[in-house]
Scaffold this motif. Sequence first.
Motif, PDB file in Angstrom:
ATOM      1  N   GLN A  53       0.828  -1.215   0.000  1.00 41.07           N
ATOM      2  CA  GLN A  53       0.000   0.000   0.000  1.00 41.07           C
ATOM      3  C   GLN A  53       0.860   1.262   0.000  1.00 41.07           C
ATOM      4  O   GLN A  53       0.740   2.130   0.858  1.00 41.07           O
ATOM      5  CB  GLN A  53      -0.960   0.001   1.192  1.00 41.07           C
ATOM      6  CG  GLN A  53      -2.012  -1.094   1.124  1.00 41.07           C
ATOM      7  CD  GLN A  53      -2.958  -1.097   2.306  1.00 41.07           C
ATOM      8  OE1 GLN A  53      -3.416  -2.153   2.745  1.00 41.07           O
ATOM      9  NE2 GLN A  53      -3.284   0.074   2.839  1.00 41.07           N
ATOM     10  N   GLU A 106      -4.354   4.237   1.702  1.00 38.66           N
ATOM     11  CA  GLU A 106      -5.309   3.353   2.351  1.00 38.66           C
ATOM     12  C   GLU A 106      -6.212   2.677   1.322  1.00 38.66           C
ATOM     13  O   GLU A 106      -6.481   3.231   0.254  1.00 38.66           O
ATOM     14  CB  GLU A 106      -6.168   4.141   3.346  1.00 38.66           C
ATOM     15  CG  GLU A 106      -5.385   4.726   4.510  1.00 38.66           C
ATOM     16  CD  GLU A 106      -6.278   5.448   5.517  1.00 38.66           C
ATOM     17  OE1 GLU A 106      -7.512   5.466   5.304  1.00 38.66           O
ATOM     18  OE2 GLU A 106      -5.741   5.963   6.498  1.00 38.66           O
ATOM     19  N   ASN A 108      -9.638  -0.379   1.412  1.00 34.50           N
ATOM     20  CA  ASN A 108     -10.469  -1.345   2.115  1.00 34.50           C
ATOM     21  C   ASN A 108      -9.904  -2.756   1.934  1.00 34.50           C
ATOM     22  O   ASN A 108      -9.519  -3.136   0.832  1.00 34.50           O
ATOM     23  CB  ASN A 108     -11.900  -1.237   1.549  1.00 34.50           C
ATOM     24  CG  ASN A 108     -12.827  -2.303   2.073  1.00 34.50           C
ATOM     25  OD1 ASN A 108     -12.811  -3.421   1.583  1.00 34.50           O
ATOM     26  ND2 ASN A 108     -13.644  -1.942   3.035  1.00 34.50           N
ATOM     27  N   ASP A 109      -9.838  -3.540   3.019  1.00 31.64           N
ATOM     28  CA  ASP A 109      -9.229  -4.881   2.964  1.00 31.64           C
ATOM     29  C   ASP A 109      -9.924  -5.790   1.947  1.00 31.64           C
ATOM     30  O   ASP A 109      -9.268  -6.558   1.236  1.00 31.64           O
ATOM     31  CB  ASP A 109      -9.257  -5.532   4.349  1.00 31.64           C
ATOM     32  CG  ASP A 109      -8.256  -4.915   5.309  1.00 31.64           C
ATOM     33  OD1 ASP A 109      -7.312  -4.247   4.837  1.00 31.64           O
ATOM     34  OD2 ASP A 109      -8.421  -5.100   6.534  1.00 31.64           O
ATOM     35  N   TYR A 110     -11.239  -5.716   1.899  1.00 29.03           N
ATOM     36  CA  TYR A 110     -11.991  -6.552   0.953  1.00 29.03           C
ATOM     37  C   TYR A 110     -11.657  -6.179  -0.480  1.00 29.03           C
ATOM     38  O   TYR A 110     -11.401  -7.040  -1.331  1.00 29.03           O
ATOM     39  CB  TYR A 110     -13.494  -6.404   1.226  1.00 29.03           C
ATOM     40  CG  TYR A 110     -14.384  -6.941   0.133  1.00 29.03           C
ATOM     41  CD1 TYR A 110     -14.482  -8.311  -0.099  1.00 29.03           C
ATOM     42  CD2 TYR A 110     -15.131  -6.082  -0.672  1.00 29.03           C
ATOM     43  CE1 TYR A 110     -15.294  -8.810  -1.108  1.00 29.03           C
ATOM     44  CE2 TYR A 110     -15.945  -6.565  -1.681  1.00 29.03           C
ATOM     45  CZ  TYR A 110     -16.026  -7.932  -1.898  1.00 29.03           C
ATOM     46  OH  TYR A 110     -16.822  -8.426  -2.890  1.00 29.03           O
ATOM     47  N   LYS A 142      -9.004  -4.624  -1.514  1.00 31.07           N
ATOM     48  CA  LYS A 142      -7.599  -4.956  -1.757  1.00 31.07           C
ATOM     49  C   LYS A 142      -7.456  -6.426  -2.141  1.00 31.07           C
ATOM     50  O   LYS A 142      -6.755  -6.751  -3.119  1.00 31.07           O
ATOM     51  CB  LYS A 142      -6.771  -4.660  -0.500  1.00 31.07           C
ATOM     52  CG  LYS A 142      -5.296  -5.023  -0.632  1.00 31.07           C
ATOM     53  CD  LYS A 142      -4.533  -4.699   0.652  1.00 31.07           C
ATOM     54  CE  LYS A 142      -3.066  -5.081   0.542  1.00 31.07           C
ATOM     55  NZ  LYS A 142      -2.304  -4.727   1.773  1.00 31.07           N
ATOM     56  N   SER A 143      -8.119  -7.299  -1.400  1.00 31.00           N
ATOM     57  CA  SER A 143      -8.068  -8.725  -1.705  1.00 31.00           C
ATOM     58  C   SER A 143      -8.613  -9.010  -3.098  1.00 31.00           C
ATOM     59  O   SER A 143      -8.034  -9.795  -3.863  1.00 31.00           O
ATOM     60  CB  SER A 143      -8.854  -9.512  -0.655  1.00 31.00           C
ATOM     61  OG  SER A 143      -8.885 -10.890  -0.968  1.00 31.00           O
TER      62      SER A 143
END
Length: 198
Positions: free
Chosen positions: A149, A163, A165-167, A169-170
């Motif tokens: 990131q 930044e 969002n984790d979802y 990003k995955s």
Amino acid sequence: MAYDKFNILTSSAVPLPIENVDTDQIIPARFLKATERKGFGDNLFRDWRYNADNSPKRDFVLNNPIYSGKILVGGKNFGSGSSREHAAWAVYDYGFRCVISSFFADIFRNNCLNIGVLPVQVSPEFLHKIFTAIEANPNTELKVDLPEQSVTILATGEKESFEINDYKKSNMLNGFDDIDYLLNIKDQISSFAQDTPL
């Protein structure tokens, strides 16, 4: 619809130091009739790229051969205006895989993430450094590292984190849109449904 996985992108960049670029400038409304994602790149920034007779405007950055790459660097408040997802389609279809700005409109940001374009929000100070580096050398390369990131100006080594969002990003790392994600976990969904009493 799956798209290319995004991991680390190292590329030169196209500078567009204009603030408040809205979605009608990115893809004018008259080109929204199509329902597939193909062909929108031809009309990215159409009214800024072409004269009324369809001849290219020499002073617009996409018509300047010294600039190229898979990264578009825009001014503050990129993607404002109406919520048309066609704007993100046009950016992707043209060949950009990342847009860097100091601020994105939320809907445009999410539309980009849904189709494989990474919106990287940096500080105004770092954005200025990027524009300055490209102005000094149009071949300046940026390294956009999604796992870490971070975005780095390779010529100077200056780096800043961003930044995501984790979802999302995955999904970007796997090349998934929301439907692909659900299909990937369909066995888990089926198992949960079978084990959950009504």
